[in-house]
Design a protein around this motif. Structure first.
Motif, PDB file in Angstrom:
ATOM      1  N   GLY A   4      47.380   1.444  49.977  1.00  0.00           N
ATOM      2  CA  GLY A   4      48.244   0.231  49.826  1.00  0.00           C
ATOM      3  C   GLY A   4      48.329  -0.330  48.648  1.00  0.00           C
ATOM      4  O   GLY A   4      49.520  -0.713  48.040  1.00  0.00           O
ATOM      5  N   ARG A   5      47.282  -0.492  47.903  1.00  0.00           N
ATOM      6  CA  ARG A   5      47.415  -0.940  46.355  1.00  0.00           C
ATOM      7  C   ARG A   5      48.122  -0.157  45.606  1.00  0.00           C
ATOM      8  O   ARG A   5      49.140  -0.385  44.758  1.00  0.00           O
ATOM      9  CB  ARG A   5      46.044  -1.024  45.804  1.00  0.00           C
ATOM     10  CG  ARG A   5      45.974  -1.881  44.538  1.00  0.00           C
ATOM     11  CD  ARG A   5      44.780  -1.909  43.771  1.00  0.00           C
ATOM     12  NE  ARG A   5      44.440  -0.462  43.571  1.00  0.00           N
ATOM     13  CZ  ARG A   5      43.110  -0.144  43.233  1.00  0.00           C
ATOM     14  NH1 ARG A   5      42.138  -1.055  43.416  1.00  0.00           N
ATOM     15  NH2 ARG A   5      42.758   1.069  42.773  1.00  0.00           N
ATOM     16  N   ASP A   6      48.110   1.300  45.881  1.00  0.00           N
ATOM     17  CA  ASP A   6      48.966   2.275  45.145  1.00  0.00           C
ATOM     18  C   ASP A   6      50.366   2.054  45.328  1.00  0.00           C
ATOM     19  O   ASP A   6      51.123   2.202  44.413  1.00  0.00           O
ATOM     20  CB  ASP A   6      48.410   3.630  45.393  1.00  0.00           C
ATOM     21  CG  ASP A   6      47.446   4.081  44.591  1.00  0.00           C
ATOM     22  OD1 ASP A   6      46.674   3.510  43.693  1.00  0.00           O
ATOM     23  OD2 ASP A   6      46.721   5.202  44.903  1.00  0.00           O
ATOM     24  N   TYR A   7      50.802   1.871  46.622  1.00  0.00           N
ATOM     25  CA  TYR A   7      51.887   1.747  46.904  1.00  0.00           C
ATOM     26  C   TYR A   7      52.500   0.443  46.300  1.00  0.00           C
ATOM     27  O   TYR A   7      53.852   0.369  45.652  1.00  0.00           O
ATOM     28  CB  TYR A   7      52.536   1.603  48.488  1.00  0.00           C
ATOM     29  CG  TYR A   7      53.622   1.446  48.727  1.00  0.00           C
ATOM     30  CD1 TYR A   7      54.700   2.486  48.815  1.00  0.00           C
ATOM     31  CD2 TYR A   7      54.244   0.415  49.383  1.00  0.00           C
ATOM     32  CE1 TYR A   7      55.708   2.377  49.203  1.00  0.00           C
ATOM     33  CE2 TYR A   7      55.389   0.007  49.880  1.00  0.00           C
ATOM     34  CZ  TYR A   7      56.209   1.172  49.756  1.00  0.00           C
ATOM     35  OH  TYR A   7      57.533   1.275  50.149  1.00  0.00           O
ATOM     36  N   LYS A   8      51.799  -0.724  46.243  1.00  0.00           N
ATOM     37  CA  LYS A   8      52.283  -2.040  45.673  1.00  0.00           C
ATOM     38  C   LYS A   8      52.481  -1.898  44.404  1.00  0.00           C
ATOM     39  O   LYS A   8      53.471  -2.560  43.965  1.00  0.00           O
ATOM     40  CB  LYS A   8      51.356  -3.059  46.231  1.00  0.00           C
ATOM     41  CG  LYS A   8      51.422  -4.324  45.821  1.00  0.00           C
ATOM     42  CD  LYS A   8      50.444  -5.240  46.167  1.00  0.00           C
ATOM     43  CE  LYS A   8      50.710  -6.701  45.511  1.00  0.00           C
ATOM     44  NZ  LYS A   8      49.499  -7.404  45.316  1.00  0.00           N
ATOM     45  N   ASP A   9      51.300  -1.370  43.730  1.00  0.00           N
ATOM     46  CA  ASP A   9      51.454  -1.161  42.405  1.00  0.00           C
ATOM     47  C   ASP A   9      52.750  -0.230  41.825  1.00  0.00           C
ATOM     48  O   ASP A   9      52.910  -0.180  40.536  1.00  0.00           O
ATOM     49  CB  ASP A   9      50.183  -0.664  41.581  1.00  0.00           C
ATOM     50  CG  ASP A   9      49.235  -2.099  41.798  1.00  0.00           C
ATOM     51  OD1 ASP A   9      49.673  -3.132  42.163  1.00  0.00           O
ATOM     52  OD2 ASP A   9      47.997  -1.694  41.748  1.00  0.00           O
ATOM     53  N   GLY A  10      53.177   0.500  42.611  1.00  0.00           N
ATOM     54  CA  GLY A  10      54.287   1.307  42.239  1.00  0.00           C
ATOM     55  C   GLY A  10      53.814   2.607  41.880  1.00  0.00           C
ATOM     56  O   GLY A  10      54.732   3.657  40.985  1.00  0.00           O
TER      57      GLY A  10
END
Length: 136
Positions: free
Chosen positions: A87-93
């Motif tokens: 989720g952090r990977d997705y949020k950070d792009g």
């Protein structure tokens, strides 16, 4: 694919949560062994435990039982950790940037799964090795 794996491992080893999981995997068997020692010696159950653990197979089973405690906790910890990491990977792009750089969704998914599965294997090996040393 090798670039994705290298990048995922780099981010994994850079994460503080991973190092907390490694510390957890190393400390829990030590605490379990200390708890067993406390129960056997301090609470006076030493004679009863000796009667129970008369044969070598029973000692091995008892050691395996204490070591296997982690395997019911590891999926819970990873079930909480993996979605937060992805989720952090997705949020950070990060996932978007991987797609833009030419990697397929299957390569991204496979690299993530390989890295997370290898983390589970490493945590299990650490736990079992420390558990074997702590219970002997």
């Amino acid at each position: 694919m090798i670039e994705l794996l290298r990048f995922e491992y780099y981010r994994l080893f850079k994460s503080k949560v991973v190092w907390l999981l490694v510390a957890f995997a190393a400390l829990v068997p030590i605490l379990a062994a200390a708890g067993m020692q406390f129960i056997m010696v301090e609470l006076g159950a030493e004679g009863e435990i000796d009667e129970i653990l008369e044969s070598v197979s029973q000692v091995r089973f008892f050691t395996w039982y204490c070591i296997s405690y982690f395997y019911e906790r590891l999926p819970l910890v990873l079930a909480l950790f993996v979605p937060l990491f992805i989720g952090r990977d997705y949020k950070d792009g990060v996932i978007r940037n991987k797609l833009i750089s030419g990697h397929t969704r299957m390569e991204i998914f496979a690299s993530t799964i390989i890295v997370q599965a290898s983390l589970a294997v490493v945590l299990s090996v650490i736990y079992v090795l420390v558990g074997i040393v702590a219970t002997t």
